[in-house]
Design a protein around this motif. Structure first.
Motif, mmCIF file in Angstrom:
data_model
loop_
_atom_site.group_PDB
_atom_site.id
_atom_site.type_symbol
_atom_site.label_atom_id
_atom_site.label_comp_id
_atom_site.label_asym_id
_atom_site.label_seq_id
_atom_site.Cartn_x
_atom_site.Cartn_y
_atom_site.Cartn_z
ATOM 1 N N MET A 293 0.986 -1.108 -0.094
ATOM 2 C CA MET A 293 -0.033 0.088 0.031
ATOM 3 C C MET A 293 0.790 1.187 -0.042
ATOM 4 O O MET A 293 1.891 1.406 0.702
ATOM 5 C CB MET A 293 -0.798 -0.155 1.222
ATOM 6 C CG MET A 293 -1.724 1.131 1.143
ATOM 7 S SD MET A 293 -3.159 0.645 0.207
ATOM 8 C CE MET A 293 -4.532 1.672 0.617
ATOM 9 N N LEU A 294 0.285 2.243 -0.691
ATOM 10 C CA LEU A 294 1.319 3.364 -0.968
ATOM 11 C C LEU A 294 0.988 4.251 0.044
ATOM 12 O O LEU A 294 -0.115 4.112 1.004
ATOM 13 C CB LEU A 294 1.064 4.096 -2.171
ATOM 14 C CG LEU A 294 1.278 3.285 -3.485
ATOM 15 C CD1 LEU A 294 0.890 4.105 -4.761
ATOM 16 C CD2 LEU A 294 3.027 3.321 -3.517
ATOM 17 N N PHE A 295 1.854 5.283 0.457
ATOM 18 C CA PHE A 295 1.583 6.347 1.446
ATOM 19 C C PHE A 295 0.873 7.616 0.723
ATOM 20 O O PHE A 295 1.319 8.334 0.288
ATOM 21 C CB PHE A 295 2.813 6.909 1.911
ATOM 22 C CG PHE A 295 3.554 5.818 2.839
ATOM 23 C CD1 PHE A 295 3.406 5.678 4.102
ATOM 24 C CD2 PHE A 295 4.512 5.199 2.039
ATOM 25 C CE1 PHE A 295 3.762 4.686 4.729
ATOM 26 C CE2 PHE A 295 5.140 4.300 3.004
ATOM 27 C CZ PHE A 295 4.917 3.934 4.232
ATOM 28 N N SER A 296 -0.487 7.316 0.392
ATOM 29 C CA SER A 296 -1.454 8.228 -0.204
ATOM 30 C C SER A 296 -1.302 9.734 0.066
ATOM 31 O O SER A 296 -0.975 10.454 -1.000
ATOM 32 C CB SER A 296 -2.730 7.771 -0.267
ATOM 33 O OG SER A 296 -3.152 6.792 -0.676
ATOM 34 N N ASP A 297 -1.271 10.101 1.282
ATOM 35 C CA ASP A 297 -1.179 11.335 1.750
ATOM 36 C C ASP A 297 0.048 12.036 1.258
ATOM 37 O O ASP A 297 0.076 13.065 0.784
ATOM 38 C CB ASP A 297 -1.283 11.527 3.174
ATOM 39 C CG ASP A 297 -2.607 11.337 3.767
ATOM 40 O OD1 ASP A 297 -3.529 11.365 3.132
ATOM 41 O OD2 ASP A 297 -2.831 10.951 4.769
ATOM 42 N N TYR A 298 1.332 11.374 1.318
ATOM 43 C CA TYR A 298 2.381 11.966 0.863
ATOM 44 C C TYR A 298 2.434 12.334 -0.501
ATOM 45 O O TYR A 298 2.741 13.320 -0.991
ATOM 46 C CB TYR A 298 3.598 11.161 1.584
ATOM 47 C CG TYR A 298 4.751 11.442 0.644
ATOM 48 C CD1 TYR A 298 5.746 12.552 0.996
ATOM 49 C CD2 TYR A 298 5.567 10.802 -0.417
ATOM 50 C CE1 TYR A 298 6.811 12.966 0.665
ATOM 51 C CE2 TYR A 298 6.611 11.064 -1.073
ATOM 52 C CZ TYR A 298 7.349 12.280 -0.556
ATOM 53 O OH TYR A 298 8.451 12.615 -1.136
ATOM 54 N N TYR A 299 2.072 11.142 -1.537
ATOM 55 C CA TYR A 299 2.115 11.257 -2.725
ATOM 56 C C TYR A 299 1.014 12.179 -3.460
ATOM 57 O O TYR A 299 1.307 12.982 -4.430
ATOM 58 C CB TYR A 299 2.084 9.836 -3.526
ATOM 59 C CG TYR A 299 3.175 9.086 -3.341
ATOM 60 C CD1 TYR A 299 4.612 9.455 -3.960
ATOM 61 C CD2 TYR A 299 3.158 8.094 -2.534
ATOM 62 C CE1 TYR A 299 5.724 8.693 -3.703
ATOM 63 C CE2 TYR A 299 4.530 7.185 -2.345
ATOM 64 C CZ TYR A 299 5.519 7.466 -2.859
ATOM 65 O OH TYR A 299 6.791 6.603 -2.827
ATOM 66 N N ILE A 300 -0.091 12.280 -2.644
ATOM 67 C CA ILE A 300 -1.146 13.213 -3.376
ATOM 68 C C ILE A 300 -0.786 14.650 -3.083
ATOM 69 O O ILE A 300 -0.888 15.417 -3.817
ATOM 70 C CB ILE A 300 -2.242 13.096 -2.365
ATOM 71 C CG1 ILE A 300 -2.958 11.626 -2.688
ATOM 72 C CG2 ILE A 300 -3.361 14.078 -2.574
ATOM 73 C CD1 ILE A 300 -4.205 11.198 -1.678
ATOM 74 N N GLU A 301 -0.139 15.008 -1.866
ATOM 75 C CA GLU A 301 0.454 16.443 -1.818
ATOM 76 C C GLU A 301 1.725 16.525 -2.846
ATOM 77 O O GLU A 301 1.915 17.388 -3.440
ATOM 78 C CB GLU A 301 0.976 16.432 -0.553
ATOM 79 C CG GLU A 301 1.420 17.994 -0.011
ATOM 80 C CD GLU A 301 1.760 18.089 1.411
ATOM 81 O OE1 GLU A 301 2.655 19.028 1.589
ATOM 82 O OE2 GLU A 301 1.192 17.523 2.200
ATOM 83 N N GLU A 302 2.739 15.728 -2.911
ATOM 84 C CA GLU A 302 3.833 15.743 -3.861
ATOM 85 C C GLU A 302 3.494 15.882 -5.080
ATOM 86 O O GLU A 302 4.005 16.829 -5.910
ATOM 87 C CB GLU A 302 4.818 14.474 -3.561
ATOM 88 C CG GLU A 302 5.926 14.634 -4.254
ATOM 89 C CD GLU A 302 7.085 15.318 -3.669
ATOM 90 O OE1 GLU A 302 7.957 15.744 -4.766
ATOM 91 O OE2 GLU A 302 7.060 15.668 -2.795
ATOM 92 N N TRP A 303 2.664 15.224 -5.684
ATOM 93 C CA TRP A 303 2.014 15.310 -6.966
ATOM 94 C C TRP A 303 0.747 16.132 -7.346
ATOM 95 O O TRP A 303 0.421 16.275 -8.421
ATOM 96 C CB TRP A 303 1.901 13.854 -7.650
ATOM 97 C CG TRP A 303 3.283 13.117 -7.716
ATOM 98 C CD1 TRP A 303 3.853 12.175 -6.892
ATOM 99 C CD2 TRP A 303 4.190 13.452 -8.704
ATOM 100 N NE1 TRP A 303 5.068 11.863 -7.267
ATOM 101 C CE2 TRP A 303 5.400 12.559 -8.599
ATOM 102 C CE3 TRP A 303 4.308 14.061 -10.125
ATOM 103 C CZ2 TRP A 303 6.212 12.426 -9.267
ATOM 104 C CZ3 TRP A 303 5.445 13.921 -10.766
ATOM 105 C CH2 TRP A 303 6.451 12.867 -10.443
ATOM 106 N N ASP A 304 0.252 16.677 -6.174
ATOM 107 C CA ASP A 304 -0.700 17.649 -6.394
ATOM 108 C C ASP A 304 -1.866 16.935 -6.816
ATOM 109 O O ASP A 304 -2.750 17.226 -7.968
ATOM 110 C CB ASP A 304 -0.314 18.870 -7.225
ATOM 111 C CG ASP A 304 -1.458 20.077 -7.045
ATOM 112 O OD1 ASP A 304 -1.929 20.160 -5.908
ATOM 113 O OD2 ASP A 304 -1.724 20.774 -8.030
#
Length: 51
Positions: free
Chosen positions: A1-12
């Motif tokens: 499972m990915l770290f959704s919150d981190y990647y959502i913020e990182e990639w907008d």
């Protein structure tokens, strides 16, 4: 499972999704933007899709 919150913020990315897999320029995710139950699975290509 990915770290959704981190990647959502990182990639907008949209806030109401749960990432399943991807590598930055493309993602597969559960899309909770329009539903709370049984979300559709979406494919997002950031070079082709505008959010």
């Amino acid at each position: 499972m990915l770290f959704s919150d981190y990647y959502i913020e990182e990639w907008d990315l949209p806030k109401d999704i749960v990432l399943l897999c991807g590598e930055g320029h493309w993602w597969v995710a559960f899309d909770y933007r329009n539903t709370k139950d049984n979300p559709p699975i979406i494919y997002m290509d950031l070079e082709w899709t505008y959010f």
